[in-house]
Design an enzyme around this catalytic site. Structure first.
Site, PDB file in Angstrom:
ATOM      1  N   ASP A  16       0.772  -1.259   0.221  1.00  0.00           N
ATOM      2  CA  ASP A  16      -0.093   0.140  -0.003  1.00  0.00           C
ATOM      3  C   ASP A  16       0.829   1.340  -0.099  1.00  0.00           C
ATOM      4  OD1 ASP A  16      -2.339   1.375   0.078  1.00  0.00           O
ATOM      5  OD2 ASP A  16      -2.651   1.439   2.269  1.00  0.00           O
ATOM      6  N   ARG A  20      -0.119   7.748  -2.781  1.00  0.00           N
ATOM      7  CA  ARG A  20       0.748   8.785  -1.900  1.00  0.00           C
ATOM      8  C   ARG A  20       2.199   9.004  -2.316  1.00  0.00           C
ATOM      9  NH1 ARG A  20      -0.962   6.105   3.306  1.00  0.00           N
ATOM     10  NH2 ARG A  20      -1.543   4.406   2.049  1.00  0.00           N
ATOM     11  N   TRP A  21       2.838   7.958  -2.650  1.00  0.00           N
ATOM     12  CA  TRP A  21       4.268   8.313  -3.072  1.00  0.00           C
ATOM     13  C   TRP A  21       4.356   9.044  -4.243  1.00  0.00           C
ATOM     14  CZ3 TRP A  21       7.134   7.396  -7.261  1.00  0.00           C
ATOM     15  CH2 TRP A  21       8.584   7.169  -7.309  1.00  0.00           C
ATOM     16  N   HIS A  33       2.232   3.282  -8.768  1.00  0.00           N
ATOM     17  CA  HIS A  33       2.254   2.019  -9.368  1.00  0.00           C
ATOM     18  C   HIS A  33       3.365   1.403  -9.983  1.00  0.00           C
ATOM     19  CE1 HIS A  33      -1.774   2.378  -7.544  1.00  0.00           C
ATOM     20  NE2 HIS A  33      -2.161   2.835  -8.657  1.00  0.00           N
ATOM     21  N   SER A  61      -7.480  -5.293  -5.283  1.00  0.00           N
ATOM     22  CA  SER A  61      -8.557  -5.967  -4.497  1.00  0.00           C
ATOM     23  C   SER A  61      -9.882  -5.779  -5.185  1.00  0.00           C
ATOM     24  CB  SER A  61      -8.715  -5.176  -3.177  1.00  0.00           C
ATOM     25  OG  SER A  61      -9.431  -4.197  -3.268  1.00  0.00           O
ATOM     26  N   SER A  62     -10.870  -6.697  -4.636  1.00  0.00           N
ATOM     27  CA  SER A  62     -12.206  -6.578  -5.348  1.00  0.00           C
ATOM     28  C   SER A  62     -12.672  -5.269  -5.195  1.00  0.00           C
ATOM     29  CB  SER A  62     -13.049  -7.430  -4.239  1.00  0.00           C
ATOM     30  OG  SER A  62     -12.665  -8.815  -3.904  1.00  0.00           O
ATOM     31  N   TRP A  65     -11.929  -2.240  -7.780  1.00  0.00           N
ATOM     32  CA  TRP A  65     -12.660  -1.953  -9.166  1.00  0.00           C
ATOM     33  C   TRP A  65     -13.475  -0.591  -8.976  1.00  0.00           C
ATOM     34  CZ3 TRP A  65     -11.207  -4.357 -13.000  1.00  0.00           C
ATOM     35  CH2 TRP A  65     -10.951  -5.673 -13.033  1.00  0.00           C
ATOM     36  N   ARG A  67     -12.219   2.200  -8.017  1.00  0.00           N
ATOM     37  CA  ARG A  67     -11.467   3.414  -8.340  1.00  0.00           C
ATOM     38  C   ARG A  67     -11.765   3.906  -9.735  1.00  0.00           C
ATOM     39  NH1 ARG A  67      -5.541   2.680  -5.733  1.00  0.00           N
ATOM     40  NH2 ARG A  67      -6.334   1.931  -3.686  1.00  0.00           N
ATOM     41  N   LEU A 127      10.808 -20.462  -4.819  1.00  0.00           N
ATOM     42  CA  LEU A 127      10.021 -19.615  -3.954  1.00  0.00           C
ATOM     43  C   LEU A 127       8.418 -19.588  -4.825  1.00  0.00           C
ATOM     44  CD1 LEU A 127       9.250 -17.164  -2.333  1.00  0.00           C
ATOM     45  CD2 LEU A 127       9.727 -15.824  -4.185  1.00  0.00           C
ATOM     46  N   SER A 192      -8.075  -4.765   5.119  1.00  0.00           N
ATOM     47  CA  SER A 192      -8.771  -4.548   3.682  1.00  0.00           C
ATOM     48  C   SER A 192      -9.019  -5.757   3.003  1.00  0.00           C
ATOM     49  CB  SER A 192      -7.696  -3.485   2.906  1.00  0.00           C
ATOM     50  OG  SER A 192      -7.395  -2.225   3.717  1.00  0.00           O
ATOM     51  N   GLU A 203       1.329 -13.332  12.248  1.00  0.00           N
ATOM     52  CA  GLU A 203       1.893 -11.990  13.212  1.00  0.00           C
ATOM     53  C   GLU A 203       1.792 -10.674  12.035  1.00  0.00           C
ATOM     54  OE1 GLU A 203       2.788 -12.272  15.937  1.00  0.00           O
ATOM     55  OE2 GLU A 203       2.492 -14.475  16.135  1.00  0.00           O
TER      56      GLU A 203
HETATM   57  C1  IPE Z   1      -5.380  -2.505  -0.284  1.00  0.00           C
HETATM   58  O1  IPE Z   1      -5.026  -1.343  -0.397  1.00  0.00           O
HETATM   59  C2  IPE Z   1      -5.185  -3.352  -1.607  1.00  0.00           C
HETATM   60  C3  IPE Z   1      -4.005  -3.674  -2.014  1.00  0.00           C
HETATM   61  C4  IPE Z   1      -2.735  -3.193  -1.634  1.00  0.00           C
HETATM   62  C5  IPE Z   1      -4.077  -3.996  -3.243  1.00  0.00           C
HETATM   63  P1  IPE Z   1      -6.208  -0.091  -0.463  1.00  0.00           P
HETATM   64  O2  IPE Z   1      -5.538   1.002  -0.635  1.00  0.00           O
HETATM   65  O3  IPE Z   1      -7.204  -0.591  -1.503  1.00  0.00           O
HETATM   66  O4  IPE Z   1      -6.956  -0.407   0.893  1.00  0.00           O
HETATM   67  P2  IPE Z   1      -7.850   0.735   1.684  1.00  0.00           P
HETATM   68  O5  IPE Z   1      -8.969   1.229   1.083  1.00  0.00           O
HETATM   69  O6  IPE Z   1      -6.970   1.899   2.085  1.00  0.00           O
HETATM   70  O7  IPE Z   1      -8.367  -0.111   2.938  1.00  0.00           O
HETATM   71  C1  IPE Z   2      -1.708   0.124  -3.205  1.00  0.00           C
HETATM   72  O1  IPE Z   2      -1.332   1.689  -3.487  1.00  0.00           O
HETATM   73  C2  IPE Z   2      -1.721  -0.444  -4.622  1.00  0.00           C
HETATM   74  C3  IPE Z   2      -3.295  -0.743  -5.019  1.00  0.00           C
HETATM   75  C4  IPE Z   2      -4.233  -0.712  -4.166  1.00  0.00           C
HETATM   76  C5  IPE Z   2      -3.652  -0.986  -6.260  1.00  0.00           C
HETATM   77  P1  IPE Z   2      -2.564   2.581  -3.317  1.00  0.00           P
HETATM   78  O2  IPE Z   2      -2.761   2.984  -4.731  1.00  0.00           O
HETATM   79  O3  IPE Z   2      -3.544   2.221  -2.509  1.00  0.00           O
HETATM   80  O4  IPE Z   2      -1.757   3.989  -2.778  1.00  0.00           O
HETATM   81  P2  IPE Z   2      -2.383   4.829  -1.646  1.00  0.00           P
HETATM   82  O5  IPE Z   2      -2.925   3.895  -0.484  1.00  0.00           O
HETATM   83  O6  IPE Z   2      -3.584   5.723  -2.246  1.00  0.00           O
HETATM   84  O7  IPE Z   2      -1.294   5.698  -1.394  1.00  0.00           O
HETATM   85 MG    MG Z   3      -4.015   2.381  -0.711  1.00  0.00          MG
END
Ligand code: IPE
Ligand code: IPE
Ligand code: MG
Length: 245
Positions: A16, A20-21, A33, A61-62, A65, A67, A127, A192, A203
């Site tokens: 995650d 923001r990066w 990304h 994640s589910s 979609w 976004r 792996l 999430s 852990e």
């Molecule tokens: C969780 O990150 C999903 C992935 C890293 C693929 P999100 O950024 O979607 O999670 P929330 O919305 O902050 O909980």
């Molecule tokens: C995780 O980074 C990657 C995916 C969920 C696809 P984010 O895109 O959620 O990045 P932030 O959390 O908005 O910074």
């Molecule tokens: Mg995120």
């Protein structure tokens, strides 16, 4: 560095913080990304080097979609591109690649690339790398319940025989031991909807580093944290010590 004798067998990662990066650098989210792919590469290398057997990473994640379409389409393009570029090297490094999630929701071109990558690396013994795309923990459990219900309906399974093992065998990670350690970057401390069933006794390690900045140093920090945990699985500390001493 972690002590050699206490390396987790299976590490799961919620990658995650890409958006923001990018924003911090005044760049569009998809630049984050793209930068995140490099961190995946390094994480895979470190996992193999440290003797971890399974690595499962959450890529989409589910719920993702929901976004903006533009971001989804950039992400899907990036998956195709990364697969194209990385699979041969993963194969040379004896990595077995698998995808978990609702792959029928993905565009056909990506589905084909996924199937080809899985096939190419299926015989590898190094792996085990699982990539979760269009994955949700609840979706996974619902799929498992549906398959079990079908077997009951067809008379192949009795309701009384449904137990932890029969549910686990229908999940996406069937046959792979549960994650011992969950890493989440990006500062949030939540699951999430990742591997809800399988993370029961993992852990949990959270860090503020945004995913593109995650690397060997942070991974080793997580491994050191893991090595110091006493895993009790419901027993008392005294019971655990009696078995391990
Ligand atoms: C969780 O990150 C999903 C992935 C890293 C693929 P999100 O950024 O979607 O999670 P929330 O919305 O902050 O909980
Ligand atoms: C995780 O980074 C990657 C995916 C969920 C696809 P984010 O895109 O959620 O990045 P932030 O959390 O908005 O910074
Ligand atoms: Mg995120």
């Amino acid at each position: 560095m972690a002590e050699d004798d206490n390396i987790p067998t299976h590490v799961a990662v919620i990658m995650d913080g890409n958006g923001r990066w990018a924003r911090k650098r005044g760049r569009p989210r998809h630049a984050g990304h793209r930068a995140g792919v490099g961190a995946v590469r390094e994480t895979v290398e470190v996992a193999a080097k440290r003797g971890i057997s399974y690595l499962t990473v959450f890529a989409f994640s589910s719920e993702n979609w929901s976004r903006p379409r533009e971001e989804i389409s950039k992400l899907m393009g990036l998956f195709v591109e990364a697969l194209q570029r990385e699979v041969d090297e993963l194969h040379q490094n004896n990595v077995r690649l698998r995808f978990i999630g609702a792959r029928q929701q993905l565009q056909p071109g990506l589905q084909d690339k996924i199937a080809a990558a899985e096939q190419q690396t299926a015989g590898n013994t190094g792996l085990g790398l699982q990539v979760a795309v269009a994955y949700g923990g609840r979706w996974d459990i619902v799929q498992a319940v549906r398959r079990l219900a079908m077997r009951v309906k067809q008379g192949h399974l009795s309701v009384d025989d449904i137990d932890d093992d029969s549910v686990a065998q229908e999940l996406e990670l069937a046959g792979i031991p549960d994650p011992d350690l969950l890493i989440r970057t990006g500062g949030e401390q939540r699951i999430s909807n990742f591997l809800l069933w399988n993370l029961a006794y993992a852990e949990l390690w959270f860090c503020d580093a945004l995913w593109p900045d995650f690397g060997e140093r942070q991974f080793d920090e997580a491994l050191t944290f893991f090595a110091r945990r006493e895993r009790r699985f419901g027993h008392t500390g005294e019971q655990v010590k009696a078995v391990t001493s």
